[in-house]
Design a protein around this motif. Structure first.
Motif, mmCIF file in Angstrom:
data_model
loop_
_atom_site.group_PDB
_atom_site.id
_atom_site.type_symbol
_atom_site.label_atom_id
_atom_site.label_comp_id
_atom_site.label_asym_id
_atom_site.label_seq_id
_atom_site.Cartn_x
_atom_site.Cartn_y
_atom_site.Cartn_z
ATOM 1 N N GLU A 231 0.768 -1.170 0.014
ATOM 2 C CA GLU A 231 0.213 -0.074 -0.036
ATOM 3 C C GLU A 231 0.987 1.366 0.082
ATOM 4 O O GLU A 231 1.749 1.538 0.619
ATOM 5 C CB GLU A 231 -1.014 -0.085 1.168
ATOM 6 N N ALA A 232 0.527 2.411 -0.712
ATOM 7 C CA ALA A 232 1.294 3.422 -1.085
ATOM 8 C C ALA A 232 0.239 4.714 -0.713
ATOM 9 O O ALA A 232 -0.741 4.965 -1.285
ATOM 10 C CB ALA A 232 1.610 3.624 -2.519
ATOM 11 N N PHE A 233 0.631 5.311 0.412
ATOM 12 C CA PHE A 233 -0.093 6.477 0.725
ATOM 13 C C PHE A 233 0.691 7.666 1.194
ATOM 14 O O PHE A 233 1.587 7.624 2.114
ATOM 15 C CB PHE A 233 -1.038 6.160 2.147
ATOM 16 N N ARG A 234 0.863 8.744 0.441
ATOM 17 C CA ARG A 234 1.500 9.880 0.398
ATOM 18 C C ARG A 234 3.288 9.499 0.569
ATOM 19 O O ARG A 234 4.179 9.890 1.589
ATOM 20 C CB ARG A 234 1.353 10.546 1.903
ATOM 21 N N VAL A 235 3.669 8.874 -0.317
ATOM 22 C CA VAL A 235 4.977 8.339 -0.409
ATOM 23 C C VAL A 235 5.922 9.316 -1.198
ATOM 24 O O VAL A 235 5.407 10.051 -2.248
ATOM 25 C CB VAL A 235 4.931 6.801 -1.074
ATOM 26 N N SER A 236 7.148 9.287 -0.886
ATOM 27 C CA SER A 236 7.881 10.257 -1.669
ATOM 28 C C SER A 236 8.429 9.674 -3.177
ATOM 29 O O SER A 236 8.208 8.397 -3.291
ATOM 30 C CB SER A 236 9.182 10.639 -0.843
ATOM 31 N N ARG A 237 8.963 10.433 -4.035
ATOM 32 C CA ARG A 237 9.336 9.746 -5.166
ATOM 33 C C ARG A 237 10.368 8.524 -4.936
ATOM 34 O O ARG A 237 10.419 7.624 -5.773
ATOM 35 C CB ARG A 237 10.085 10.823 -6.129
ATOM 36 N N GLU A 238 11.071 8.929 -3.864
ATOM 37 C CA GLU A 238 12.372 8.084 -3.478
ATOM 38 C C GLU A 238 11.757 6.675 -3.050
ATOM 39 O O GLU A 238 12.536 5.862 -3.221
ATOM 40 C CB GLU A 238 13.334 8.855 -2.314
ATOM 41 N N GLU A 239 10.696 6.818 -2.521
ATOM 42 C CA GLU A 239 10.185 5.542 -1.878
ATOM 43 C C GLU A 239 9.190 4.606 -2.953
ATOM 44 O O GLU A 239 8.901 3.746 -2.805
ATOM 45 C CB GLU A 239 9.446 5.847 -0.666
ATOM 46 N N ALA A 240 8.963 5.773 -3.951
ATOM 47 C CA ALA A 240 7.736 5.086 -4.763
ATOM 48 C C ALA A 240 7.853 3.731 -5.341
ATOM 49 O O ALA A 240 6.972 2.831 -5.410
ATOM 50 C CB ALA A 240 7.412 5.889 -5.970
ATOM 51 N N LEU A 241 9.206 3.368 -5.907
ATOM 52 C CA LEU A 241 9.233 2.072 -6.604
ATOM 53 C C LEU A 241 9.252 1.011 -5.804
ATOM 54 O O LEU A 241 8.911 -0.457 -6.025
ATOM 55 C CB LEU A 241 10.666 2.091 -7.220
ATOM 56 N N ASP A 242 9.389 1.145 -4.306
ATOM 57 C CA ASP A 242 9.341 -0.022 -3.509
ATOM 58 C C ASP A 242 7.829 -0.457 -3.175
ATOM 59 O O ASP A 242 7.409 -1.511 -2.637
ATOM 60 C CB ASP A 242 9.640 0.545 -1.964
ATOM 61 N N HIS A 243 6.861 0.415 -4.050
ATOM 62 C CA HIS A 243 5.564 0.115 -3.879
ATOM 63 C C HIS A 243 4.977 -0.409 -5.013
ATOM 64 O O HIS A 243 3.735 -0.748 -5.219
ATOM 65 C CB HIS A 243 4.667 1.283 -3.533
ATOM 66 N N VAL A 244 5.897 -0.695 -5.959
ATOM 67 C CA VAL A 244 5.451 -1.380 -7.333
ATOM 68 C C VAL A 244 5.575 -2.794 -7.385
ATOM 69 O O VAL A 244 6.841 -3.275 -7.021
ATOM 70 C CB VAL A 244 6.294 -0.681 -8.363
ATOM 71 N N ALA A 245 4.652 -3.588 -7.569
ATOM 72 C CA ALA A 245 4.687 -5.163 -7.472
ATOM 73 C C ALA A 245 4.931 -5.442 -9.029
ATOM 74 O O ALA A 245 5.426 -6.854 -8.950
ATOM 75 C CB ALA A 245 3.198 -5.587 -7.163
ATOM 76 N N GLY A 246 4.726 -4.912 -10.080
ATOM 77 C CA GLY A 246 5.073 -5.155 -11.381
ATOM 78 C C GLY A 246 4.417 -4.352 -12.518
ATOM 79 O O GLY A 246 3.920 -3.341 -12.220
ATOM 80 N N TYR A 247 4.337 -4.884 -13.755
ATOM 81 C CA TYR A 247 3.845 -4.250 -14.759
ATOM 82 C C TYR A 247 3.250 -4.992 -15.793
ATOM 83 O O TYR A 247 3.203 -6.232 -15.962
ATOM 84 C CB TYR A 247 5.169 -3.497 -15.598
ATOM 85 N N THR A 248 2.224 -4.142 -16.457
ATOM 86 C CA THR A 248 1.407 -4.922 -17.508
ATOM 87 C C THR A 248 0.863 -3.844 -18.656
ATOM 88 O O THR A 248 1.154 -2.643 -18.771
ATOM 89 C CB THR A 248 0.151 -5.734 -17.071
ATOM 90 N N PRO B 113 11.921 -6.488 -11.318
ATOM 91 C CA PRO B 113 13.461 -6.768 -11.678
ATOM 92 C C PRO B 113 13.752 -7.047 -13.098
ATOM 93 O O PRO B 113 14.863 -6.855 -13.599
ATOM 94 C CB PRO B 113 13.682 -8.061 -10.703
ATOM 95 N N PHE B 114 12.651 -7.446 -13.699
ATOM 96 C CA PHE B 114 12.980 -7.755 -15.119
ATOM 97 C C PHE B 114 12.114 -6.715 -16.098
ATOM 98 O O PHE B 114 12.374 -6.580 -17.303
ATOM 99 C CB PHE B 114 11.965 -8.852 -15.652
ATOM 100 N N VAL B 115 11.870 -5.545 -15.486
ATOM 101 C CA VAL B 115 11.378 -4.523 -16.317
ATOM 102 C C VAL B 115 12.192 -2.988 -16.008
ATOM 103 O O VAL B 115 12.165 -2.718 -14.951
ATOM 104 C CB VAL B 115 9.778 -4.129 -16.345
ATOM 105 N N ASP B 116 12.567 -2.255 -17.057
ATOM 106 C CA ASP B 116 13.167 -0.973 -16.751
ATOM 107 C C ASP B 116 12.083 -0.140 -17.449
ATOM 108 O O ASP B 116 12.080 0.298 -18.601
ATOM 109 C CB ASP B 116 14.518 -0.862 -17.557
#
Length: 321
Positions: A171-188, A231-234
């Protein structure tokens, strides 16, 4: 029935496939898929898994024997079950520059080169000092490419917009840009379908845009077919390409995003918590139907590919009855 013969370039990914007409979660590795149980996931549901995104657990499973099936032998559907869908507008720099420049040349005496230079300065200032432009979509519109896109009969200007979609993990609530990618589970992959003549209200122009009617008809968010781990997506440099009946319409890179993925996740999280499994669309590049003056018709086939995430094939049918 839509089938996919091979998975994404990643060593493994998640997908959902139809089994007796009910979606079931599966692990994809190369050209194979195996069903996943809660015990395999270590979680009761897909979104519960994404909250922790223990991808190492699935990496081990991808190397083991099990109930593997040929990927080409199953019908894939949307790989996610979001509770919230957020969409980003006007987020590809070159696309927006062209739109702004066209407006400036129509309303001022600037040459097209002068208008482009002015528009580029505006966009650079927006990226440095502005904020992303978000609106919301309905999760009920999220479908797989196994579902034909029914073109509502109330309009003849239904459009395509291929987009990279971020899937939220923790869950991401009022996160900073520096913290944001820690809240990404994947891409589609998502194709954000839009009915152009409903975007702006005609009965009261002061109200502005009507994204509800323009973007939220049944099936207007074809999604997938895979959910690929970070880890597999830039996400900062992926090719985004859409073909209509084999002809290239969109071909760009996410390196042209005005607001990158950390900025989008952070910005969207400032208002409302982003929940595990939610989708955040990052915007669409130039080359939609409005640009080409060519909109979707019965029988059209859209093939959308994002580098590393696979390919979705959406078939259009006219509404009947």
């Amino acid at each position: 029935m839509t089938t996919t013969s091979h998975g994404p370039d990643a060593p493994f990914a998640l997908a959902r496939f139809r089994q007796r007409d009910s979606p079931r979660l599966g692990l994809v590795a190369r050209d194979r898929i195996r069903p996943l149980t809660p015990e395999d996931l270590g979680a009761a549901s897909l979104n519960d898994f994404l909250a922790d995104a223990a991808w190492d657990r699935l990496a081990a499973l991808a190397e083991q024997d099990g109930e593997w099936m040929p990927l080409a032998g199953v019908t894939l559907t949307a790989p996610v079950e979001p509770r919230q869908v957020l969409q980003t507008g006007a987020n590809y720099r070159q696309h927006v520059i062209e739109l702004v420049a066209a407006g400036l040349t129509n309303s001022t005496d600037r040459t097209i080169d002068e208008a482009r230079e002015a528009a580029a300065r505006m966009m650079d200032d927006r990226a440095a000092h502005g904020e992303p432009y978000f609106f919301i979509g309905l999760p009920a519109c999220v479908v797989g490419d196994d579902v034909p896109l029914v073109l509502p009969g109330y309009s003849e200007v239904h459009d395509w917009e291929l987009e990279l979609a971020v899937v939220i993990g923790r869950e991401a609530f009022r996160v900073s840009r520096e913290e944001a990618l820690d809240h990404v589970a994947g891409y589609t992959i998502v194709n954000d379908i839009t009915t152009r003549d409903l975007v702006f209200r005609k009965d009261m122009k002061e109200i502005g845009t009507d994204w509800y009617r323009a973007k939220n008809a049944p099936g207007f968010l074809p999604t997938g077919p895979f959910l690929v781990p970070p880890p597999f997506v830039d996400g900062s440099n992926l090719n985004v390409r859409l073909e209509l009946n084999g002809e290239v319409m969109q071909d760009a890179s996410t390196s042209d995003l005005l607001f990158d993925i950390p900025a989008l996740v952070s910005g969207a999280s400032q208002t409302m918590p982003l929940l595990p499994g939610d989708m955040l669309l990052t915007g669409s590049p130039a080359g939609n139907g409005q640009h080409w003056k060519r909109f979707l018709r019965d029988g059209d086939v859209m093939t959308g590919t994002i580098e590393g995430l696979g390919t979705q094939v959406v078939r259009c049918v006219a509404e009947t009855g």
